[in-house]
Design a protein around this motif. Structure first.
Motif, short mmCIF file in Angstrom:
data_model
loop_
_atom_site.label_atom_id
_atom_site.label_comp_id
_atom_site.label_asym_id
_atom_site.label_seq_id
_atom_site.Cartn_x
_atom_site.Cartn_y
_atom_site.Cartn_z
N UNK A 34 0.86 -1.19 0.00
CA UNK A 34 0.00 0.00 0.00
C UNK A 34 0.89 1.23 0.00
N UNK A 35 0.85 1.96 -1.10
CA UNK A 35 1.68 3.16 -1.27
C UNK A 35 3.14 2.88 -0.90
N UNK A 36 3.65 1.73 -1.36
CA UNK A 36 5.05 1.37 -1.16
C UNK A 36 5.36 0.65 0.14
N UNK A 37 4.38 0.51 1.03
CA UNK A 37 4.60 -0.13 2.33
C UNK A 37 3.96 -1.51 2.34
N UNK A 38 4.74 -2.53 2.72
CA UNK A 38 4.23 -3.90 2.79
C UNK A 38 3.26 -4.03 3.97
N UNK A 39 2.10 -4.68 3.71
CA UNK A 39 1.06 -4.81 4.74
C UNK A 39 0.49 -6.21 4.74
N UNK A 40 0.21 -6.73 5.93
CA UNK A 40 -0.46 -8.01 6.07
C UNK A 40 -1.95 -7.84 5.79
N UNK A 41 -2.60 -8.93 5.43
CA UNK A 41 -4.04 -8.95 5.20
C UNK A 41 -4.72 -9.43 6.48
N UNK A 42 -5.49 -8.58 7.17
CA UNK A 42 -6.14 -9.01 8.41
C UNK A 42 -7.20 -10.08 8.19
N UNK A 43 -7.63 -10.29 6.95
CA UNK A 43 -8.65 -11.30 6.64
C UNK A 43 -8.04 -12.58 6.05
N UNK A 44 -6.73 -12.73 6.15
CA UNK A 44 -6.04 -13.89 5.58
C UNK A 44 -6.40 -15.17 6.34
N UNK A 45 -6.17 -16.31 5.70
CA UNK A 45 -6.38 -17.61 6.35
C UNK A 45 -5.41 -17.81 7.50
N UNK A 46 -4.27 -17.15 7.45
CA UNK A 46 -3.27 -17.28 8.49
C UNK A 46 -2.07 -16.40 8.20
N UNK A 47 -1.10 -16.44 9.08
CA UNK A 47 0.15 -15.70 8.92
C UNK A 47 1.30 -16.70 9.10
N UNK A 48 2.33 -16.58 8.24
CA UNK A 48 3.48 -17.47 8.32
C UNK A 48 4.74 -16.65 8.08
N UNK A 49 5.88 -17.26 8.34
CA UNK A 49 7.17 -16.62 8.06
C UNK A 49 7.50 -16.83 6.60
N UNK A 50 7.92 -15.75 5.93
CA UNK A 50 8.35 -15.85 4.54
C UNK A 50 9.80 -16.30 4.48
N UNK A 51 10.34 -16.37 3.27
CA UNK A 51 11.70 -16.82 3.07
C UNK A 51 12.74 -15.94 3.74
N UNK A 52 12.47 -14.67 3.88
CA UNK A 52 13.43 -13.76 4.52
C UNK A 52 13.05 -13.47 5.97
N UNK A 53 12.30 -14.40 6.59
CA UNK A 53 11.86 -14.30 7.98
C UNK A 53 10.85 -13.17 8.22
N UNK A 54 10.31 -12.59 7.16
CA UNK A 54 9.26 -11.59 7.28
C UNK A 54 7.93 -12.32 7.43
N UNK A 55 7.05 -11.82 8.27
CA UNK A 55 5.72 -12.42 8.41
C UNK A 55 4.88 -12.02 7.21
N UNK A 56 4.22 -13.01 6.59
CA UNK A 56 3.39 -12.78 5.41
C UNK A 56 2.02 -13.41 5.63
N UNK A 57 1.05 -13.00 4.83
CA UNK A 57 -0.30 -13.55 4.90
C UNK A 57 -0.35 -14.87 4.13
N UNK A 58 -1.33 -15.69 4.47
CA UNK A 58 -1.47 -17.01 3.87
C UNK A 58 -2.91 -17.18 3.40
N UNK A 59 -3.07 -17.71 2.18
CA UNK A 59 -4.41 -18.04 1.67
C UNK A 59 -4.41 -19.52 1.31
N UNK A 60 -5.47 -20.21 1.73
CA UNK A 60 -5.64 -21.63 1.39
C UNK A 60 -6.61 -21.73 0.22
N UNK A 61 -6.22 -22.45 -0.80
CA UNK A 61 -7.04 -22.61 -2.00
C UNK A 61 -7.37 -24.08 -2.17
N UNK A 62 -8.67 -24.38 -2.32
CA UNK A 62 -9.06 -25.78 -2.53
C UNK A 62 -10.19 -25.88 -3.52
#
Length: 106
Positions: A78-106
């Protein structure tokens, strides 16, 4: 029928030889005062230009992406700033140890 189009719309074959279709997933971001919102994730190689969101009439931002079955990591920018999605299925650590949002698709 164009075989290339079919290949683009279907995921890789399963171990039983059947192909799994892609699933359309809608992403919404509540950022009414933002000028620019993007979606980055493992499904677009974290490419900032791959998935811009569009402002909806109610002021939210939205985009739709076709994803394979499984779990996918992502963030909004958002305007150059990384933001988590509060409505995500979950939160996990990304490859660079940054917390990222998670979506489950089935």
């Amino acid at each position: 029928m164009n075989t290339t189009t079919i290949e683009c719309q279907l995921s890789t074959p399963s171990k039983y030889g059947a192909r799994r279709p892609l699933h359309r997933v809608n992403f919404y971001c509540d950022a009414p005062n933002a000028e620019n919102v993007r979606l980055i994730g493992d499904f677009n190689d974290w490419d900032l230009g791959a998935n811009p969101l569009h402002r909806t009439p109610d002021g939210r931002w939205m985009t739709s992406v076709e994803l394979k079955h499984g779990h996918h990591r992502y963030l909004f920018v958002v305007d150059g700033k990384r933001c988590l999605d509060p409505h995500a299925s979950g939160m996990v650590r990304g490859g660079d140890e940054e917390t990222v949002s998670l979506v489950a698709v089935s």
